[in-house]
Design a protein around this motif. Structure first.
Motif, PDB file in Angstrom:
ATOM      1  N   GLN A 100      -1.942   7.317   6.879  1.00 33.42           N
ATOM      2  CA  GLN A 100      -0.712   6.234   6.480  1.00 33.42           C
ATOM      3  C   GLN A 100      -1.108   4.678   6.818  1.00 33.42           C
ATOM      4  OE1 GLN A 100       0.679   9.173   8.202  1.00 33.42           O
ATOM      5  NE2 GLN A 100       0.733   9.861   6.317  1.00 33.42           N
ATOM      6  N   MET A 126       2.959  15.246   5.264  1.00 33.53           N
ATOM      7  CA  MET A 126       2.682  14.003   5.544  1.00 33.53           C
ATOM      8  C   MET A 126       1.359  13.777   6.527  1.00 33.53           C
ATOM      9  SD  MET A 126       4.708  10.924   7.942  1.00 33.53           S
ATOM     10  CE  MET A 126       4.283  11.880   9.269  1.00 33.53           C
ATOM     11  N   CYS A 131       0.760   8.368   1.615  1.00 36.27           N
ATOM     12  CA  CYS A 131       0.011   7.449   2.180  1.00 36.27           C
ATOM     13  C   CYS A 131       0.438   6.074   2.528  1.00 36.27           C
ATOM     14  CB  CYS A 131      -1.059   7.241   1.120  1.00 36.27           C
ATOM     15  SG  CYS A 131      -2.350   8.582   0.862  1.00 36.27           S
ATOM     16  N   ARG A 132       1.536   5.704   2.301  1.00 35.67           N
ATOM     17  CA  ARG A 132       2.383   4.557   2.415  1.00 35.67           C
ATOM     18  C   ARG A 132       1.592   3.291   2.088  1.00 35.67           C
ATOM     19  NH1 ARG A 132       4.615   2.246   7.699  1.00 35.67           N
ATOM     20  NH2 ARG A 132       6.489   1.255   7.212  1.00 35.67           N
ATOM     21  N   MET A 143       9.244   8.488  10.369  1.00 36.90           N
ATOM     22  CA  MET A 143       8.121   8.795  10.804  1.00 36.90           C
ATOM     23  C   MET A 143       7.471   9.193  12.273  1.00 36.90           C
ATOM     24  SD  MET A 143       5.882   5.906   8.305  1.00 36.90           S
ATOM     25  CE  MET A 143       4.217   6.701   8.912  1.00 36.90           C
ATOM     26  N   THR A 148      -0.438   1.121   7.722  1.00 31.39           N
ATOM     27  CA  THR A 148       0.428   0.455   8.852  1.00 31.39           C
ATOM     28  C   THR A 148       0.636  -0.952   8.647  1.00 31.39           C
ATOM     29  OG1 THR A 148      -1.165   0.427  10.506  1.00 31.39           O
ATOM     30  CG2 THR A 148       0.244   2.483  10.282  1.00 31.39           C
ATOM     31  N   THR A 182       7.803   9.040   4.773  1.00 32.75           N
ATOM     32  CA  THR A 182       7.179   7.718   4.356  1.00 32.75           C
ATOM     33  C   THR A 182       8.038   6.969   3.277  1.00 32.75           C
ATOM     34  OG1 THR A 182       5.752   8.711   2.754  1.00 32.75           O
ATOM     35  CG2 THR A 182       4.584   8.307   5.042  1.00 32.75           C
TER      36      THR A 182
END
Length: 572
Positions: free
Chosen positions: A116, A111, A229-230, A502, A118, A249
């Protein structure tokens, strides 16, 4: 050409080994990859490819050691890291949490390689129409394709619009059929093969995907980097991998109460979501052809069989199968998998059975069958299918049942062990599910003792399966959409499972270990690799374009391409 100029050029030796493997020339493949390691003892990816060979030979412990040697040389090798996780499923009986821990540790480290998102612009309305994204490299004649077809067809596109992200290496007629159906229903199709995973993540955001579902796990050509990367507010893993991804994620993992009972002790990074019936919905191949009569009627003896890959047929499985054949006079065993085109692989398999008291004359070994129709009709050669453990069959079990061949399975304490339980009980074959090895043997022997009953079951099994929830796409999709709706409602209330994971993943990097030092393989003399190789090898752990296997592509390993940039794999 490169080898004629420089015979010990390690990359060319490795690449030639991959080519030989794809061609089914297993001994030659092993020789080339081992020579590559001798020429360059620090050639990390060659160890990964050696691990693929060991895995396909069914030598899982040696495969894991080879992957760990690759990771010792290159700790950031994505290929070896994921192959190691996949291989460990074949020998995991759930007696401890080690497999969970290595997945979790891999996910936390992985990860951190990706940024990521948000926040998202998706409107938090719990009852509005949703956009569901499905990402997979397996939208072609591949084992996963038989389980993703129903959602693509039966989704209520007005309330659950489908966007497909296809990472298919080489499309076939099935790819085109899937694409046409998705577009016809008003969905969208994105071809993402070769596109950087961070860019794919950006595409997902642009499409305003509400729930993103990945169908690959740690098998071939996965897009877990994109999932890291969500890019979507809700992320899910389903179908293609029998365990947690370990990736913090991802919010949910789709299963059912038979594959993952509510009191399961198996741990997952994702939160389990259990569908009402089976977590799978099978769409049979239109090329299957008719169900053939029970061969025992004309043969005068019962034939047991398995078309699972060799890695699943562990020494313990062979011990139990030998007990069954010893208890059923004149019975035979038929096993089909690609490596049996290699004489040394065949001989080692037969030798193992002979040591267990089963004469080789009672065993038939078949190599890969090229045409799907012919592969399905090969089930006409067996009376009873024997499932594997602790990694049960999936596509092979469904094929067996559809071709009228009853399958005996055994439950266990992990998801991979219980997939057969889920499939058989969903079809209504509870009486073929054992809880231990002795029961498994007894069920198989009992089934073989009444050929008339066996014949009657064979003739009605396809209809029984077709009318069961396992093949009821419209009913299945209602349960799946209900699960998606519950996920979305939770998100709208700021209830996001991945956030906790996370937070837990924010551990200093120095505390993370992909390969625990105490179990890392230390190979200081390259020739030891050659001397420890265990002979049998299976070729469909490599992926070079599209697999031409008749049944389905089921190679599972990562990174065995000539340019060492990909994976290959799946359910079987």
């Amino acid at each position: 050409m490169a080898l004629s100029i420089k015979p010990n050029f390690s990359q060319s030796l490795n690449n030639l080994g991959v080519v030989y493997t794809v061609q089914g020339k297993m001994d030659a493949a092993a020789s080339m990859i081992e020579k590559a390691i001798v020429a360059n003892p620090t050639y990390a990816e060659a160890y990964n490819n050696l691990g693929v060979l060991y895995r396909d030979a069914g030598s899982i412990s040696l495969a894991v050691e080879a992957y760990e040697q690759c990771l010792k040389i290159d700790p950031d090798s994505r290929n070896a890291g994921q192959n190691r996780l996949l291989a460990m499923n074949y020998i995991n009986d759930g007696s401890d949490d080690k497999l969970y821990e290595v997945h979790r540790d891999w996910g936390r480290r992985f990860m951190r390689l990706f940024p990521q998102y948000t926040s998202w612009e998706n409107i938090k309305d719990p009852e509005r129409p949703l956009v569901i994204g499905y990402v997979s490299p397996d939208y072609f004649t591949h084992s996963v394709s038989y389980f993703i077809e129903a959602p693509l067809i039966y989704h209520d596109y007005a309330n659950y619009k489908v966007v497909v992200y296809s990472a298919v290496v080489k499309a076939d007629a099935k790819t085109s059929r899937f694409r046409d159906r998705v577009l016809k229903h008003g969905g969208a199709w994105r071809d993402i093969y070769g596109i950087d995973e961070k860019k794919v993540a950006s595409m997902v955001r642009d499409d305003k995907i509400d729930i993103l579902v990945e169908l690959t796990g740690h098998t071939a050509n996965n897009k877990l980097g994109m999932m890291a990367c969500r890019p979507a507010p809700v992320q899910v893993t389903w179908i293609g991998y029998p365990n947690t991804t370990g990736l913090p994620t991802i919010d949910y993992r789709i299963s059912d109460a038979l594959a993952d009972p509510v009191d399961t002790v198996q741990k997952h990074v994702e939160e389990l979501v259990r569908l009402p019936n089976s977590f799978l919905c099978y769409t049979p191949s239109p090329e299957a052809g008719p169900v053939a009569p029970t061969p025992a009627l004309s043969n005068g003896f019962v034939t047991f069989g398995s078309f699972n890959n060799l890695a699943k047929i562990t020494p313990k499985v062979l011990q139990v199968w030998a007990r069954i054949l010893s208890a059923v006079p004149n019975s035979r065993l038929i096993v089909k998998c690609k490596p049996f085109c290699c004489d040394s692989v065949r001989q080692q398999f037969l030798t193992t059975l002979e040591k267990l008291g089963l004469e080789s004359l009672r065993v038939d070994l078949l190599p890969l069958i090229l045409l799907n129709h012919d592969h399905m009709q090969a089930y006409s050669l067996m009376d009873i299918s024997l499932d594997t453990f602790p990694y049960a069959g999936t596509t092979t079990t469904c094929e067996s049942l559809y071709m009228g061949v009853p399958c005996v399975t055994m439950g266990g304490s992990v998801h991979a062990h219980n997939v057969g339980v889920s499939l058989l009980k969903t079809v209504g074959l509870n009486n073929l599910v054992a809880t231990n090895e002795d029961e498994y043997v007894d069920l198989a022997v009992k089934l073989a003792s009444d050929v008339t009953a066996l014949s009657n079951l064979r003739m009605r099994l396809r209809n029984l399966m077709s009318k069961s929830p396992l093949c009821d796409g419209s009913k299945f999709i209602r349960g799946l959409e209900s699960a998606y709706r519950k996920m979305w409602r939770r998100y709208c209330k700021d209830d996001v499972p991945s956030l906790k994971q996370m937070e837990l993943a924010q551990v200093p990097p120095q505390q993370q270990q992909v390969v625990p030092e105490e179990i890392a393989v230390r190979i200081t003399e390259p020739k030891k690799v050659i001397s420890t190789f265990a002979a049998p090898i299976k070729a469909n752990g490599f992926y070079l374009g599209q697999c031409s296997s008749a049944k389905t592509s089921n190679a599972e390993e990562n990174g065995a391409l000539l340019n060492q940039s990909r994976n290959s794999g799946k359910l079987s």
